[in-house]
Design a protein around this motif. Structure first.
Motif, mmCIF file in Angstrom:
data_model
loop_
_atom_site.group_PDB
_atom_site.id
_atom_site.type_symbol
_atom_site.label_atom_id
_atom_site.label_comp_id
_atom_site.label_asym_id
_atom_site.label_seq_id
_atom_site.Cartn_x
_atom_site.Cartn_y
_atom_site.Cartn_z
ATOM 1 N N ASP A 93 0.839 -1.198 0.000
ATOM 2 C CA ASP A 93 0.000 0.000 0.000
ATOM 3 C C ASP A 93 0.873 1.247 0.000
ATOM 4 O O ASP A 93 2.001 1.223 0.479
ATOM 5 C CB ASP A 93 -0.917 0.003 1.230
ATOM 6 C CG ASP A 93 -2.294 0.580 0.914
ATOM 7 O OD1 ASP A 93 -2.370 1.414 -0.009
ATOM 8 O OD2 ASP A 93 -3.271 0.205 1.579
ATOM 9 N N ASP A 222 -13.936 -1.882 10.314
ATOM 10 C CA ASP A 222 -12.899 -1.619 9.315
ATOM 11 C C ASP A 222 -13.286 -2.204 7.952
ATOM 12 O O ASP A 222 -13.114 -1.559 6.914
ATOM 13 C CB ASP A 222 -11.565 -2.221 9.772
ATOM 14 C CG ASP A 222 -10.533 -1.156 10.114
ATOM 15 O OD1 ASP A 222 -10.932 0.006 10.360
ATOM 16 O OD2 ASP A 222 -9.338 -1.476 10.139
ATOM 17 N N ASP A 223 -13.780 -3.443 7.964
ATOM 18 C CA ASP A 223 -14.184 -4.095 6.715
ATOM 19 C C ASP A 223 -15.347 -3.357 6.060
ATOM 20 O O ASP A 223 -15.411 -3.244 4.824
ATOM 21 C CB ASP A 223 -14.572 -5.550 6.986
ATOM 22 C CG ASP A 223 -13.380 -6.439 7.296
ATOM 23 O OD1 ASP A 223 -12.234 -5.960 7.187
ATOM 24 O OD2 ASP A 223 -13.594 -7.615 7.650
ATOM 25 N N ASP A 226 -14.100 -0.070 4.528
ATOM 26 C CA ASP A 226 -13.277 -0.296 3.341
ATOM 27 C C ASP A 226 -14.105 -0.258 2.057
ATOM 28 O O ASP A 226 -13.578 0.088 0.996
ATOM 29 C CB ASP A 226 -12.554 -1.648 3.459
ATOM 30 C CG ASP A 226 -11.533 -1.857 2.350
ATOM 31 O OD1 ASP A 226 -10.569 -1.066 2.276
ATOM 32 O OD2 ASP A 226 -11.700 -2.802 1.553
ATOM 33 N N SER A 231 -11.077 7.025 0.056
ATOM 34 C CA SER A 231 -9.711 7.040 0.588
ATOM 35 C C SER A 231 -9.425 8.307 1.386
ATOM 36 O O SER A 231 -8.717 8.273 2.402
ATOM 37 C CB SER A 231 -8.698 6.920 -0.558
ATOM 38 O OG SER A 231 -8.868 5.710 -1.264
ATOM 39 N N LEU A 234 -10.837 7.774 4.846
ATOM 40 C CA LEU A 234 -10.160 6.714 5.584
ATOM 41 C C LEU A 234 -8.716 7.064 5.922
ATOM 42 O O LEU A 234 -8.163 6.573 6.913
ATOM 43 C CB LEU A 234 -10.173 5.417 4.776
ATOM 44 C CG LEU A 234 -11.536 4.764 4.525
ATOM 45 C CD1 LEU A 234 -11.371 3.520 3.661
ATOM 46 C CD2 LEU A 234 -12.224 4.416 5.834
ATOM 47 N N LYS A 236 -6.397 6.010 4.097
ATOM 48 C CA LYS A 236 -5.687 4.899 3.478
ATOM 49 C C LYS A 236 -6.470 4.488 2.239
ATOM 50 O O LYS A 236 -7.588 4.957 2.016
ATOM 51 C CB LYS A 236 -5.545 3.723 4.446
ATOM 52 C CG LYS A 236 -6.863 3.160 4.948
ATOM 53 C CD LYS A 236 -6.630 2.043 5.962
ATOM 54 C CE LYS A 236 -7.953 1.482 6.483
ATOM 55 N NZ LYS A 236 -7.742 0.387 7.471
ATOM 56 N N ALA A 238 -8.935 3.032 -0.055
ATOM 57 C CA ALA A 238 -10.223 2.359 0.076
ATOM 58 C C ALA A 238 -10.333 1.224 -0.932
ATOM 59 O O ALA A 238 -9.747 1.264 -2.018
ATOM 60 C CB ALA A 238 -11.355 3.357 -0.143
ATOM 61 N N LYS A 240 -9.119 -1.675 -0.844
ATOM 62 C CA LYS A 240 -7.894 -2.444 -1.042
ATOM 63 C C LYS A 240 -8.115 -3.938 -0.838
ATOM 64 O O LYS A 240 -7.590 -4.763 -1.580
ATOM 65 C CB LYS A 240 -6.831 -1.940 -0.046
ATOM 66 C CG LYS A 240 -5.428 -2.460 -0.322
ATOM 67 C CD LYS A 240 -4.789 -1.794 -1.503
ATOM 68 C CE LYS A 240 -3.354 -2.247 -1.689
ATOM 69 N NZ LYS A 240 -2.715 -1.629 -2.851
ATOM 70 N N ASP A 241 -8.900 -4.298 0.172
ATOM 71 C CA ASP A 241 -9.137 -5.722 0.435
ATOM 72 C C ASP A 241 -9.863 -6.390 -0.731
ATOM 73 O O ASP A 241 -9.521 -7.503 -1.135
ATOM 74 C CB ASP A 241 -9.948 -5.895 1.722
ATOM 75 C CG ASP A 241 -9.155 -5.547 2.967
ATOM 76 O OD1 ASP A 241 -7.910 -5.594 2.900
ATOM 77 O OD2 ASP A 241 -9.768 -5.229 3.988
ATOM 78 N N THR A 248 -13.279 -10.774 3.814
ATOM 79 C CA THR A 248 -13.600 -9.815 4.870
ATOM 80 C C THR A 248 -14.978 -10.159 5.431
ATOM 81 O O THR A 248 -15.691 -11.015 4.901
ATOM 82 C CB THR A 248 -13.636 -8.374 4.335
ATOM 83 O OG1 THR A 248 -14.783 -8.226 3.477
ATOM 84 C CG2 THR A 248 -12.371 -8.030 3.558
#
Length: 296
Positions: A93, A222-223, A226, A231, A234, A236, A238, A240-241, A248
């Protein structure tokens, strides 16, 4: 307890944690290592783990000096894990806490060393000279933190996470992974705060159950975030998972069921806290709401 009182307490404790980290994370380590360490842990993050330590300490009328050291130690472990998790060999990341990740800013080798040094520093912070933190308490705090961060906790959970990419997981396996990867350190934060006082066996068990439920709730939320937040919100990347084909709570349960599960876990945490009978547990109760109701 008024919400304004809680927000004042949060701001005050966050300032205290930031000040302590500023003093304990050295800027003068060799070859710019301290600069990378400070970049990775200062001026960012929700600091949920330190707040849990300090709230639990207050609930049991514990040793404030020990609790502040524990709060900073657990944040150092959390920050080191993020530095390593963001590296190309892990999650690859480029954005964390609203700024470039440490390996993007300083290179992969320096990021690896910064994480290593922060992990060691956490235990150095927990073991000061003098009598402010008794040796037996130092050992207890180190034990709680090490167990939550190692093979049975955070590192083990990350290993399961990496091994599960692209594979279907049932809810039991997903729960086990996140209990280790995220939940263990959050639960340890509560117990480290509790260890600074003298809780009864029943209070310890209740706080352990509170931390367990809250740790899992944190990951469920968190899941959800996401896939529901941008982003920019967050801080970070968004989605990504989903992009990495990682299982998740949203992919296993569905979005609606995941939201209901987060609420159920909050209720479970609050019920455990009520069982503790602790008179000064208001901040822990409000932190449970804060974890589930957050948008980043």
């Amino acid at each position: 307890m008024k919400r304004a009182d809680f927000e004042h307490w949060v701001r005050s404790e966050l300032d205290a944690v930031e000040s302590a980290l500023e003093s304990w994370v050295p800027a003068d380590s060799p070859a710019g290592l301290g600069v990378a360490m400070r970049y990775g842990v200062l001026d960012g993050g929700k600091r949920v783990r330190p707040l849990l330590v300090l709230a639990a300490c207050e609930a049991v009328n514990g040793n404030r000096e020990a609790a502040m050291r524990a709060a900073c130690a657990v944040e150092l472990i959390h920050a080191y894990s993020l530095i390593h998790d963001d590296m190309p060999c892990m999650d690859n990341d480029v954005l964390r806490r609203g700024k470039p990740t440490v390996h993007v800013q300083f290179g992969e080798a320096q990021a690896m060393l910064a994480g290593d040094a922060m992990q060691a520093l956490a235990f150095e912070v927990l073991t000061p000279d003098g009598d402010a933190v008794p040796a037996a308490l130092q050992a207890r705090l180190c034990s709680l933190l090490a167990r939550s961060a190692g093979h049975a906790g955070m590192a083990g959970g990350q290993a399961i996470d990496l091994a599960s990419i692209g594979k279907p997981l049932d809810e039991h396996t997903l729960r086990d992974m996140h209990h280790r990867k995220t939940g263990a350190l959050l639960q340890a934060s509560v117990l480290m705060g509790a260890a600074t006082g003298i809780p009864t066996a029943g209070q310890w068990d209740a706080l352990s159950a509170y931390g367990d439920a809250l740790g899992l709730a944190f990951q469920v939320v968190d899941d959800i975030l996401d896939v529901t937040q941008a982003s920019e919100t967050l801080g970070k990347t968004a989605g990504k998972d989903q992009d990495n084909n990682k299982p998740t709570y949203v992919t296993v349960l569905g979005l609606g069921a995941a939201r209901r599960h987060a609420a159920e876990l909050r209720d479970k945490a609050q019920a455990a806290l009520a069982r503790s009978g602790l008179a000064n547990a208001a901040w822990l109760s409000l932190l449970a709401d804060k974890v589930v109701d957050r948008d980043n």
